[in-house]
Motif scaffolding. Structure first.
Motif, PDB file in Angstrom:
ATOM      1  N   SER A 755       0.664  -1.157  -0.027  1.00 51.45           N
ATOM      2  CA  SER A 755      -0.069  -0.024  -0.047  1.00 51.45           C
ATOM      3  C   SER A 755       0.959   1.209   0.135  1.00 51.45           C
ATOM      4  O   SER A 755       1.801   1.428   0.740  1.00 51.45           O
ATOM      5  N   PRO A 756       0.343   2.305  -0.817  1.00 54.36           N
ATOM      6  CA  PRO A 756       1.040   3.613  -0.794  1.00 54.36           C
ATOM      7  C   PRO A 756       1.045   4.193   0.627  1.00 54.36           C
ATOM      8  O   PRO A 756      -0.099   3.961   1.384  1.00 54.36           O
ATOM      9  N   ALA A 757       1.759   5.157   1.069  1.00 53.39           N
ATOM     10  CA  ALA A 757       1.933   5.863   2.543  1.00 53.39           C
ATOM     11  C   ALA A 757       0.661   6.380   2.383  1.00 53.39           C
ATOM     12  O   ALA A 757       0.048   6.832   3.737  1.00 53.39           O
ATOM     13  N   ALA A 758       0.140   7.278   1.339  1.00 56.82           N
ATOM     14  CA  ALA A 758      -0.969   7.960   1.478  1.00 56.82           C
ATOM     15  C   ALA A 758      -2.336   7.382   1.572  1.00 56.82           C
ATOM     16  O   ALA A 758      -3.458   7.903   1.840  1.00 56.82           O
ATOM     17  N   LEU A 774     -14.551 -11.029   5.836  1.00 61.01           N
ATOM     18  CA  LEU A 774     -13.337  -9.985   6.340  1.00 61.01           C
ATOM     19  C   LEU A 774     -12.965  -9.748   5.070  1.00 61.01           C
ATOM     20  O   LEU A 774     -12.223 -10.340   4.299  1.00 61.01           O
ATOM     21  N   ARG A 775     -12.731  -8.315   4.836  1.00 63.85           N
ATOM     22  CA  ARG A 775     -12.051  -7.767   3.613  1.00 63.85           C
ATOM     23  C   ARG A 775     -10.795  -7.049   3.975  1.00 63.85           C
ATOM     24  O   ARG A 775     -10.916  -6.049   4.526  1.00 63.85           O
ATOM     25  N   VAL A 776      -9.769  -7.479   3.583  1.00 58.17           N
ATOM     26  CA  VAL A 776      -8.386  -6.812   3.598  1.00 58.17           C
ATOM     27  C   VAL A 776      -8.112  -5.955   2.414  1.00 58.17           C
ATOM     28  O   VAL A 776      -7.625  -6.723   1.222  1.00 58.17           O
ATOM     29  N   ILE A 777      -8.254  -4.597   2.292  1.00 54.72           N
ATOM     30  CA  ILE A 777      -8.354  -3.773   1.061  1.00 54.72           C
ATOM     31  C   ILE A 777      -7.130  -3.094   1.146  1.00 54.72           C
ATOM     32  O   ILE A 777      -6.716  -2.441   1.970  1.00 54.72           O
ATOM     33  N   ASP A 778      -6.307  -3.091  -0.234  1.00 57.99           N
ATOM     34  CA  ASP A 778      -5.360  -2.045  -0.283  1.00 57.99           C
ATOM     35  C   ASP A 778      -5.591  -1.360  -1.541  1.00 57.99           C
ATOM     36  O   ASP A 778      -6.201  -1.904  -2.406  1.00 57.99           O
ATOM     37  N   ARG A 779      -4.547  -0.196  -1.779  1.00 64.61           N
ATOM     38  CA  ARG A 779      -4.711   0.663  -3.020  1.00 64.61           C
ATOM     39  C   ARG A 779      -3.338   0.394  -3.652  1.00 64.61           C
ATOM     40  O   ARG A 779      -2.919   1.228  -4.279  1.00 64.61           O
ATOM     41  N   GLY A 780      -2.787  -0.960  -3.466  1.00 67.46           N
ATOM     42  CA  GLY A 780      -1.450  -1.040  -4.151  1.00 67.46           C
ATOM     43  C   GLY A 780      -1.709  -1.339  -5.747  1.00 67.46           C
ATOM     44  O   GLY A 780      -2.732  -1.076  -6.241  1.00 67.46           O
ATOM     45  N   PRO A 781      -0.437  -1.981  -6.238  1.00 74.24           N
ATOM     46  CA  PRO A 781      -0.608  -2.055  -7.736  1.00 74.24           C
ATOM     47  C   PRO A 781      -1.634  -3.219  -8.116  1.00 74.24           C
ATOM     48  O   PRO A 781      -1.885  -3.147  -9.583  1.00 74.24           O
ATOM     49  N   GLY A 782      -2.199  -4.011  -7.410  1.00 77.87           N
ATOM     50  CA  GLY A 782      -3.044  -5.073  -7.721  1.00 77.87           C
ATOM     51  C   GLY A 782      -2.577  -6.143  -8.320  1.00 77.87           C
ATOM     52  O   GLY A 782      -1.175  -6.338  -8.543  1.00 77.87           O
ATOM     53  N   GLY A 799       6.014 -10.629  -9.429  1.00 79.94           N
ATOM     54  CA  GLY A 799       6.807  -9.501  -9.862  1.00 79.94           C
ATOM     55  C   GLY A 799       8.263  -9.395  -9.188  1.00 79.94           C
ATOM     56  O   GLY A 799       9.263  -8.838  -9.826  1.00 79.94           O
ATOM     57  N   ASP A 800       8.556 -10.472  -8.298  1.00 77.61           N
ATOM     58  CA  ASP A 800       9.793 -10.483  -7.675  1.00 77.61           C
ATOM     59  C   ASP A 800      10.879 -11.410  -8.458  1.00 77.61           C
ATOM     60  O   ASP A 800      10.448 -12.449  -8.958  1.00 77.61           O
ATOM     61  N   GLY A 833      -8.744   0.398  -8.326  1.00 76.29           N
ATOM     62  CA  GLY A 833      -7.285  -0.091  -8.402  1.00 76.29           C
ATOM     63  C   GLY A 833      -6.793  -0.701  -6.840  1.00 76.29           C
ATOM     64  O   GLY A 833      -6.967  -0.161  -5.884  1.00 76.29           O
ATOM     65  N   GLY A 834      -6.074  -1.992  -7.088  1.00 80.53           N
ATOM     66  CA  GLY A 834      -5.524  -2.508  -5.761  1.00 80.53           C
ATOM     67  C   GLY A 834      -6.076  -3.928  -5.778  1.00 80.53           C
ATOM     68  O   GLY A 834      -6.718  -4.412  -6.690  1.00 80.53           O
ATOM     69  N   LEU A 835      -5.890  -4.289  -4.409  1.00 77.44           N
ATOM     70  CA  LEU A 835      -6.398  -6.023  -4.201  1.00 77.44           C
ATOM     71  C   LEU A 835      -7.018  -6.077  -2.913  1.00 77.44           C
ATOM     72  O   LEU A 835      -6.577  -5.114  -2.051  1.00 77.44           O
TER      73      LEU A 835
END
Length: 872
Positions: A755-758, A774-782, A799-800, A833-835
């Motif tokens: 997740s981005p800092a903002a 339960l939903r864990v939501i992030d705004r990362g690259p997905g 991607g690693d 956007g995100g996962l």
């Protein structure tokens, strides 16, 4: 020691009175002087049930400690040591507490039966393995505790404890099943009239099948061949003609008029003609039969009416449906009564329905020539051979002035040909000899003597006899060739069906043996395999009469255990034999059965190869896991270990004087590296336990707020930025608190990392029907849709390209732990956007709702009265 007898009380739903009936049976036997004990019984707080235990000896239960709690189970050793005549054991499908002698209670019962102790037990229809999925569709509740059908079917007695849905609901309303505060919710949910009616029908049908199986065994043991009309079984005969669909639908309506009626369609592969049935039409009719709930069978038969009636009697059929003959009146006149008339004449106590259809009497096909001359045909031929020549002599004598000898000979030759066509060679031979004598006596000069004056007349008589014999032999040869061609056509059709089953992937030995038994009208078909017998001085002996035989698969009743017991034994190789019982087979039939034997041997070998391949899959997976673990140890374990080692070595160095600030930094580095190492080792160990199926799980009601709070502590300082949005009225879930904490911590750590800092990650919760999400939501690259499942594989990081970010165990471990708790973990795309990772777990019913059977193991408390039956 004789094996004990098992009696099972089967119920449609909890509360119908199974335990009460079991205890009543125990009290009746005790009053008759039988030694009866209660091995295990659950009263579920029901007063009347508890009263039935009074006066019965109760064997003390065994206490087991599991996860800091004490549970009680049946003490099998104590019951075996007590050695009663009868043991009462409740809840046959129950799952024992880990650490018990056996995993399932029915396995405990098997031990008691093996020790010669009779057992009386109980089970509900929803706990039988074969109908478990059907019950889940009806009630919406999946039962996790099941018992194999074979265990209950092997019982010596199965007694249905039946109760009307309305009566059971009244029992519940009176408080005889559940506590008063749970009655209203139970009546409006699981115990609805529709649910109970469907469960009752399942129990009745299952019991009827068990009774029918016992009846068939009794009829077979006592060699009873007559029809017992205990259930309507309708057999419809199919020829592959256009009338087939009409017959099938009519037969289905007849079967549907009685509850439990069965529909069986049969096609007899005839051996009396070259014209075969249309395979495409038969395939369509077979699909129609199966869509109407019937079964399709194909048999070989020399005589169609006899084959139909033999099949019908073997299946204990009560009615037989035939189509009206398509032959024209002219074909009927020459070929005599058809299949329908013969079947009606020989049907006995089987009702025969002749169904008219649009093709009746049209005679669109040329009547089939019979390949095999029956005794009736030969008798008719002899009658014609005796009657026609004298009648023809009287007729020709009245026209002596207008006809010469050549004409007379030709007319007599025509008679011989007619007799040959009707009765074959022998009747034609009689007609030829008799005709030659009559021609010589009445039409060859000098008349009324057997002398012949002219050589031409002698030649004419000789040619007449020769032609008559040649024509008769040609007709007889054509009949034999027709019979052989028809037999070859029947064999080809059977072999084509066998080859088609191979192409369609039908490899079940049971189905193959059933086809052999039906095709040749046999009592049983058994596939035997030779097991090498031991030598007296060691080693094994692969051949010889001392070698033992094992039954690989069998179909029908009274299967063979050795080739010597069979009426016909068809070997394939040195160690596989197809043993057939019912009647000896002819040589040409044995040749055809050889193809079935070869296919059975191939299927057996393929099954074993498949089993070997399946056994190799875990080994390959384990090897793959081992390789990945070694790769992880090679870098990811060594990296934090090297950092900690370097920090500690530096602190221990006497050559360098460290400032307090440097010393503090080195200690923090060592502590952080060791924490990473400990977390990594924990993940590796848990994943290994998951792969081996050795992870202990105890699901119980769990509050999500407490679990989330501990998971945030595990995440560390970064967890302070996670946004928590959990409703106050969110129900508890059925989960293992420790494992659920690991799942949430891993998901949050993954979300924080991407997740981005903002835009810190968010954790929300909601209820959907009987589950909590339960939903864990992030705004990362997905994650792209095609790669979402790949991230759950161990040692994968999307991607690693190196291991600097970890070994990729978090998501794999999270999904594995979620699934062992009976839940699911699925990835979704975050809008914008995100996962989003969605964890679905079963919710604990609120106090005002009907109790539902838990999807995992039941919680067991130390107090016996707190145990609950595995029910909704």
């Amino acid at each position: 020691m004789a094996r004990g007898r098992l009696r099972v009380y089967l119920g449609a739903a909890p509360g119908v009175g199974k335990t009460y009936a079991m205890l009543g049976e125990g009290r009746r036997r005790l009053e008759r002087g039988t030694d009866v004990v209660v091995g295990f019984v659950e009263t579920h707080g029901r007063l009347h049930t508890a009263e039935m235990t009074e006066g019965l000896e109760i064997v003390s239960r065994r206490e087991l400690r599991y996860r800091e709690a004490v549970f009680t189970e049946m003490d099998v050793d104590a019951v075996l040591a007590r050695r009663p005549a009868v043991a009462l054991v409740d809840e046959l499908a129950h799952t024992n507490v880990p650490g018990s002698r056996n995993e399932k209670r029915w396995q405990d019962v098997e031990e008691l039966l093996g020790a010669g102790i009779d057992v009386v037990s109980t089970v509900n229809i929803q706990h039988l393995e074969s109908v478990n999925d059907v019950v889940a569709k009806i009630t919406g509740v999946a039962q996790r505790e099941t018992v194999p059908d074979s265990v209950v079917r092997a019982a010596d007695q199965v007694e249905l404890v039946d109760m009307a849905p309305e009566a059971l609901r009244r029992r519940m309303a009176h408080g005889n099943v559940y506590a008063a505060e749970k009655v209203d919710a139970a009546l409006s949910n699981y115990f609805r009239v529709g649910n109970l009616t469907a469960l009752r029908e399942l129990a009745l049908l299952w019991t009827a099948d068990k009774v029918d199986e016992a009846l068939q065994t009794y009829r077979s043991e006592h060699e009873i061949e007559g029809t017992w009309e205990t259930r309507e079984r309708v057999v419809v005969a199919l020829t592959g003609g256009p009338e087939g669909e009409t017959l099938v639908r009519r037969a289905a309506r007849i079967a549907a008029r009685s509850t439990g009626g069965e529909l069986l369609a049969v096609h007899v592969t005839r051996s009396d003609g070259l014209t075969g049935a249309d395979p495409a039409a038969l395939a369509d009719q077979r699909r129609l039969v199966e869509s109407l709930g019937g079964t399709y069978h194909q048999i070989l038969g020399e005589d169609v009416p006899e084959a139909l009636l033999t099949f019908a009697r073997a299946e204990n059929a009560t009615q037989l449906v035939l189509g009206a003959s398509r032959r024209s009146w002219l074909a009927t006149l020459f070929s005599g009564p058809g299949i329908g008339a013969t079947t009606i004449r020989d049907s006995g106590d089987i009702d025969v329905h002749i169904v008219t259809h649009s093709e009746t009497g049209r005679g669109t096909r040329i009547p089939r020539l019979r390949g095999t001359l029956s005794s009736r045909r030969r008798f008719q031929g002899f009658v014609l051979a005796v009657a026609l020549p004298p009648l023809l002599t009287l007729t020709l004598s009245s026209h002596r002035a207008t006809l010469n000898l050549v004409s007379d000979v030709l007319v007599f030759l025509l008679v011989v040909v007619v007799v040959a066509l009707v009765g074959g060679f022998l009747p034609a031979l009689v007609a030829a000899v008799g005709g030659s004598l009559l021609l010589n006596y009445y039409f060859t000069p000098p008349l009324h003597t057997f002398a012949v004056n002219e050589g031409n007349n002698v030649l004419a008589l000789g040619v007449f006899v020769a032609v008559a014999l040649l024509v008769s032999s040609v007709v007889d040869l054509a009949s034999r060739r027709t019979r052989q061609a028809a037999r070859s056509a029947a064999e080809s059709e059977t072999l084509a069906t066998l080859a088609g089953s191979v192409l369609r992937g039908e490899h079940a030995l049971q189905a193959l043996l059933d086809r052999v038994r039906e095709s040749f009208s046999l009592t049983s078909a058994t596939l035997l395999e030779r097991r090498p017998a031991p030598r007296a001085g060691g080693g094994v002996m692969a051949q010889g009469p001392a070698a033992d035989w094992s039954v690989v698969a069998g179909a029908g009743t009274d299967v063979c255990t050795r080739p010597e017991e069979a009426d016909t034994a068809v070997p394939f190789g040195d160690d596989v034999v197809l043993a057939l019982r019912g009647r000896p087979l002819h040589a040409d039939e044995q040749r055809l059965v050889g193809a079935f034997a070869a296919q059975a041997a191939v299927v057996l070998e393929r099954q074993r190869l498949s089993a070997a391949a399946a056994a190799a899959v875990p080994l390959a997976e384990a090897n793959k896991m081992r390789t990945a673990l070694l790769a992880a140890v090679g870098h990811d374990l060594r990296t934090p270990l090297a950092a900690a080692k370097a920090a500690v070595t530096s602190l221990l160095s006497r050559d360098v004087h460290w400032s307090e600030e440097d010393r503090e930094e080195l200690l923090e580095t060592a502590d952080e590296s060791l924490d990473k190492l400990a977390a990594l080792v924990d993940n590796l160990l848990d994943l290994s336990r998951l792969q081996a199926g050795a992870l202990d799980v105890l699901t119980r009601p769990t509050a999500l707020l407490e679990v989330v709070a501990r998971a945030l502590d595990d995440v560390g300082d970064e967890g302070r930025h996670v946004v928590i949005d959990l409703p106050d009225d969110l129900p508890e879930v059925l989960a293992d608190p420790g494992l659920l904490e690991r799942v949430v911590a891993n998901l949050l750590a993954n979300a924080v990392r991407h997740s981005p800092a903002a835009a810190p990650p968010t954790l929300t919760g909601s209820r959907l029907r009987g589950t909590v999400q339960l939903r864990v939501i992030d705004r990362g690259p997905g994650i792209p849709p095609e790669a979402r499942e790949r991230v759950f594989a161990p040692f994968q990081r999307l991607g690693d390209t190196d291991n600097t970010t970890g070994v990729g165990l978090g998501l794999a471990l999270a999904r594995g732990l979620t699934e062992v708790m009976g839940g699911t973990l699925t990835p979704e795309e975050t809008p914008g956007g995100g996962l989003t990772m969605v964890v679905s777990l079963n919710a604990v019913p609120a106090p005002d709702q009907a109790p539902a059977p838990e999807p995992g193991r039941r919680e067991r408390r130390a107090e016996p009265a707190a145990r609950t039956e595995a029910e909704p």
